[in-house]
Design a protein around this motif. Structure first.
Motif, PDB file in Angstrom:
ATOM      1  N   GLN A 136      44.278  27.850  32.484  1.00  9.89           N
ATOM      2  CA  GLN A 136      44.523  28.584  33.726  1.00  9.89           C
ATOM      3  C   GLN A 136      43.229  28.639  34.516  1.00  9.89           C
ATOM      4  O   GLN A 136      42.143  28.485  33.956  1.00  9.89           O
ATOM      5  N   PRO A 137      43.317  28.842  35.857  1.00  9.38           N
ATOM      6  CA  PRO A 137      42.098  28.882  36.667  1.00  9.38           C
ATOM      7  C   PRO A 137      41.209  30.064  36.276  1.00  9.38           C
ATOM      8  O   PRO A 137      41.692  31.113  35.846  1.00  9.38           O
ATOM      9  N   PHE A 138      39.913  29.882  36.447  1.00 15.65           N
ATOM     10  CA  PHE A 138      38.959  30.961  36.211  1.00 15.65           C
ATOM     11  C   PHE A 138      38.794  31.785  37.484  1.00 15.65           C
ATOM     12  O   PHE A 138      38.937  31.277  38.598  1.00 15.65           O
ATOM     13  N   ASP A 139      38.467  33.061  37.302  1.00 13.72           N
ATOM     14  CA  ASP A 139      38.187  33.922  38.451  1.00 13.72           C
ATOM     15  C   ASP A 139      36.819  33.601  39.041  1.00 13.72           C
ATOM     16  O   ASP A 139      36.623  33.686  40.255  1.00 13.72           O
ATOM     17  N   GLN A 140      35.874  33.263  38.172  1.00 10.63           N
ATOM     18  CA  GLN A 140      34.532  32.909  38.634  1.00 10.63           C
ATOM     19  C   GLN A 140      33.955  31.795  37.766  1.00 10.63           C
ATOM     20  O   GLN A 140      34.194  31.746  36.558  1.00 10.63           O
ATOM     21  N   VAL A 141      33.202  30.915  38.435  1.00  8.57           N
ATOM     22  CA  VAL A 141      32.401  29.896  37.752  1.00  8.57           C
ATOM     23  C   VAL A 141      30.940  30.270  37.979  1.00  8.57           C
ATOM     24  O   VAL A 141      30.492  30.349  39.126  1.00  8.57           O
ATOM     25  N   ASP A 161      41.086  28.316  41.533  1.00  8.70           N
ATOM     26  CA  ASP A 161      42.017  28.129  42.637  1.00  8.70           C
ATOM     27  C   ASP A 161      41.370  28.706  43.898  1.00  8.70           C
ATOM     28  O   ASP A 161      40.168  29.007  43.909  1.00  8.70           O
ATOM     29  N   ASP A 162      42.153  28.884  44.965  1.00  5.00           N
ATOM     30  CA  ASP A 162      41.571  29.323  46.236  1.00  5.00           C
ATOM     31  C   ASP A 162      41.013  30.735  46.192  1.00  5.00           C
ATOM     32  O   ASP A 162      40.271  31.147  47.083  1.00  5.00           O
ATOM     33  N   LEU A 204      21.059  34.670  44.373  1.00  2.52           N
ATOM     34  CA  LEU A 204      22.436  34.432  43.957  1.00  2.52           C
ATOM     35  C   LEU A 204      23.213  33.975  45.182  1.00  2.52           C
ATOM     36  O   LEU A 204      23.228  34.654  46.207  1.00  2.52           O
ATOM     37  N   ILE A 205      23.871  32.828  45.062  1.00  2.00           N
ATOM     38  CA  ILE A 205      24.704  32.279  46.136  1.00  2.00           C
ATOM     39  C   ILE A 205      26.155  32.311  45.663  1.00  2.00           C
ATOM     40  O   ILE A 205      26.479  31.743  44.609  1.00  2.00           O
ATOM     41  N   ILE A 206      27.026  32.937  46.451  1.00  2.00           N
ATOM     42  CA  ILE A 206      28.440  33.026  46.110  1.00  2.00           C
ATOM     43  C   ILE A 206      29.236  32.172  47.091  1.00  2.00           C
ATOM     44  O   ILE A 206      29.135  32.338  48.306  1.00  2.00           O
ATOM     45  N   ILE A 207      30.005  31.248  46.534  1.00  2.00           N
ATOM     46  CA  ILE A 207      30.719  30.245  47.325  1.00  2.00           C
ATOM     47  C   ILE A 207      32.203  30.320  47.001  1.00  2.00           C
ATOM     48  O   ILE A 207      32.595  30.607  45.863  1.00  2.00           O
ATOM     49  N   ARG A 208      33.028  30.033  48.015  1.00  2.00           N
ATOM     50  CA  ARG A 208      34.475  30.033  47.812  1.00  2.00           C
ATOM     51  C   ARG A 208      35.082  28.813  48.517  1.00  2.00           C
ATOM     52  O   ARG A 208      34.550  28.328  49.513  1.00  2.00           O
TER      53      ARG A 208
END
Length: 211
Positions: A136-141, A161-162, A204-208
């Motif tokens: 299943q998709p992870f919430d965070q990588v 996922d998105d 820390l860089i957070i990307i979506r």
């Protein structure tokens, strides 16, 4: 390595980051440090040799992203000897952490850590991230000094996922890397991290995904 001096430095450093350590968290973190120091002498898991430096550059540095760790299912890619995955798994016992690395010596060490420390929320995967197929998709990588951000999102795009996020732990602000961010991704947040006892810059860089 359960000395009161180490415990005091760990707890003080965490407090400066806004992270309150309770028992058994501080003891578990120091037990991990003891294992890392012991195994490092034989297996060269990290270039940092001094346990006092490990405390700052590995443990406290890993705790610096605690405010942005969210979700029930998280993967640490290129985890090496479990950084930041093991410290985060100790702080978030209800969250599932998958620790992935292609180096067999490091994943053997992680398996030993999981067994000795009773970390039931940790899964160790030996392999390349491009070939790993999660159920299943992870919430965070999360990645810490894993690769350039362009490679991180490219190699790990199938892991979320998105709604998922990529958390890239970096030293100096990676301006050049972000100009190479592929289409379909956006920087959602960036944070300058003040890591107690560390002289260098940390970000820390957070990307979506945008599509």
């Amino acid at each position: 390595m359960q000395s009161e001096e180490y415990r005091s430095r760990l707890v003080d450093g965490a407090n400066q980051l806004g992270v309150s350590l309770i028992e058994p968290q501080s003891s578990q973190l120091l037990s991990y440090l003891t294992l890392l120091n012991k195994w490092n002498k034989a297996y060269n898991l990290t270039a940092v040799r001094n346990p006092e430096e490990m405390l700052t550059r590995h443990l406290i540095d890993s705790l610096s992203i605690v405010p942005w760790v969210k979700g029930e299912n998280i993967i640490d890619v290129g985890t090496g000897p479990g950084l930041p995955g093991i410290p985060l798994a100790i702080l978030f016992p209800e969250t599932r952490f998958t620790l992935l690395d292609s180096n067999g010596k490091k994943t053997r060490f992680l398996t030993q850590c999981k067994l000795e420390m009773g970390l039931g929320n940790v899964t160790v995967v030996h392999g390349r991230v491009e070939e790993f197929k999660p159920q299943q998709p992870f919430d965070q990588v999360i990645s810490r000094a894993f690769s350039a951000i362009e490679n991180m999102v490219g190699w790990c795009s199938h892991l979320v996922d998105d709604r998922g996020q990529f958390l890239a732990m970096k030293g100096v602000f990676p301006e050049e890397e972000l100009t190479s961010l592929p289409d379909g991704y956006k920087v959602e947040q960036s944070h300058s991290l003040e890591v107690p006892g560390s002289d260098g810059e940390r970000h820390l860089i957070i990307i979506r995904k945008t599509r």
